[in-house]
Design an enzyme around this catalytic site. Sequence first.
Site, PDB file in Angstrom:
ATOM      1  N   HIS A  97       5.452  -4.028  12.582  1.00 55.89           N
ATOM      2  CA  HIS A  97       5.183  -3.678  11.174  1.00 55.89           C
ATOM      3  C   HIS A  97       3.896  -4.394  10.747  1.00 55.89           C
ATOM      4  O   HIS A  97       2.972  -3.782  10.217  1.00 55.89           O
ATOM      5  CB  HIS A  97       6.380  -4.093  10.337  1.00 55.89           C
ATOM      6  N   HIS A 156       6.541 -11.969   6.649  1.00 53.89           N
ATOM      7  CA  HIS A 156       5.230 -11.378   6.945  1.00 53.89           C
ATOM      8  C   HIS A 156       4.373 -11.351   5.697  1.00 53.89           C
ATOM      9  O   HIS A 156       4.844 -11.661   4.603  1.00 53.89           O
ATOM     10  CB  HIS A 156       5.378  -9.982   7.573  1.00 53.89           C
ATOM     11  N   HIS A 184      14.409  -4.139   2.390  1.00 61.76           N
ATOM     12  CA  HIS A 184      14.387  -2.997   1.467  1.00 61.76           C
ATOM     13  C   HIS A 184      15.660  -2.163   1.485  1.00 61.76           C
ATOM     14  O   HIS A 184      16.307  -2.029   2.523  1.00 61.76           O
ATOM     15  CB  HIS A 184      13.222  -2.053   1.807  1.00 61.76           C
ATOM     16  N   HIS A 235       2.825  -9.119   3.772  1.00 59.11           N
ATOM     17  CA  HIS A 235       2.722  -8.112   2.712  1.00 59.11           C
ATOM     18  C   HIS A 235       3.060  -8.691   1.338  1.00 59.11           C
ATOM     19  O   HIS A 235       3.958  -9.519   1.196  1.00 59.11           O
ATOM     20  CB  HIS A 235       3.620  -6.902   3.026  1.00 59.11           C
ATOM     21  N   ASP A 261       4.620  -7.600  -1.195  1.00 63.07           N
ATOM     22  CA  ASP A 261       5.975  -7.499  -1.747  1.00 63.07           C
ATOM     23  C   ASP A 261       6.935  -8.497  -1.106  1.00 63.07           C
ATOM     24  O   ASP A 261       8.131  -8.504  -1.419  1.00 63.07           O
ATOM     25  CB  ASP A 261       6.517  -6.057  -1.632  1.00 63.07           C
ATOM     26  N   HIS A 262       6.418  -9.351  -0.204  1.00 68.55           N
ATOM     27  CA  HIS A 262       7.235 -10.411   0.402  1.00 68.55           C
ATOM     28  C   HIS A 262       6.681 -11.805   0.100  1.00 68.55           C
ATOM     29  O   HIS A 262       7.331 -12.800   0.414  1.00 68.55           O
ATOM     30  CB  HIS A 262       7.340 -10.202   1.920  1.00 68.55           C
ATOM     31  N   ASP A 305      10.875  -6.661   7.283  1.00 63.31           N
ATOM     32  CA  ASP A 305      10.629  -5.225   7.388  1.00 63.31           C
ATOM     33  C   ASP A 305      10.614  -4.750   8.844  1.00 63.31           C
ATOM     34  O   ASP A 305      10.008  -3.722   9.164  1.00 63.31           O
ATOM     35  CB  ASP A 305       9.296  -4.857   6.716  1.00 63.31           C
TER      36      ASP A 305
HETATM   37 FE    FE Z   1       8.199  -4.742   2.405  1.00 62.53          FE
HETATM   38 ZN    ZN Z   2       6.128  -5.078   4.717  1.00 58.08          ZN
END
Ligand code: FE
Ligand code: ZN
Length: 255
Positions: free
Chosen positions: A114, A56, A171, A58, A60-61, A133
């Site tokens: 998400h 996805h 995570h 985001h 942090d990915h 996530d």
């Molecule tokens: Fe994440």
């Molecule tokens: Zn995420």
Amino acid sequence: MTLEIYQFPARSDNYGVLVHDPETGMTASIDAPEESAVKKALDANGWRLTHIFTTHHHNDHTEGNAALKAETGCEIIGPRGEAEKIHSLDKQVGGGDSFRFGNYDVQVLDTPGHTLGHISYFIPEAKVAFVGDTMFAMGCGRVFEGSHEMMWNSLSKLRALPEDTTVFAGHEYTQSNAQFALTIEPDNAALKARAKEVDALREEGKPTLPTTIARELATNPFLRACEPEVKAAIGMADAADWQVFGEIRKRKDNA
Ligand code: FE
Ligand code: ZN
């Protein structure tokens, strides 16, 4: 020869995962949380990056996408529904699609909630799934973009995977998830035992992931929203599964 999988910490609480097919030499990074952590993991194994499978949009990915692609020429595969947000995609995929990675078939599942375009990757022959996530150990992702019903439907797809599927998630939130899960099901023996195991692992600085579908079916309150004992425990015996899921998600959001 079997698929080799290497999980490593990245950023503050993300996990990166490398998947390596020894026969063809191909190596995929599941998401790219952080360029330096992915590179270090590749070097530690002596693997060369050929693919990134994005779950996805985001940051942090996806933050490592551009730099890793510039350095390795890897092909970045990711969700068609988020192509406008992830500019680095070379190939767009969605639910029902499958593609070859080395000698393996990779199946794509739509798991929105998400984020609206979130996808998961399932490799049936290796009995392994990468869910980003969407689901965590004893938890699930916050429903940022979708609805509770949508997220429940996504979790239901994970419920339906073979119970012995190994599941990698984005995570390390397990310890706080376990504490929350115990507020929903204080008498769940499997959950109580697992919460203790998790505390011991974290005390030693060890990861609590990957997990399996079987373990989550027994201990994850979000995945268990359809179980009569969970419905009863929160006073929603007659409610629809997704409504029970929604109530549990709301309680976690406010915890
Ligand atoms: Fe994440
Ligand atoms: Zn995420």
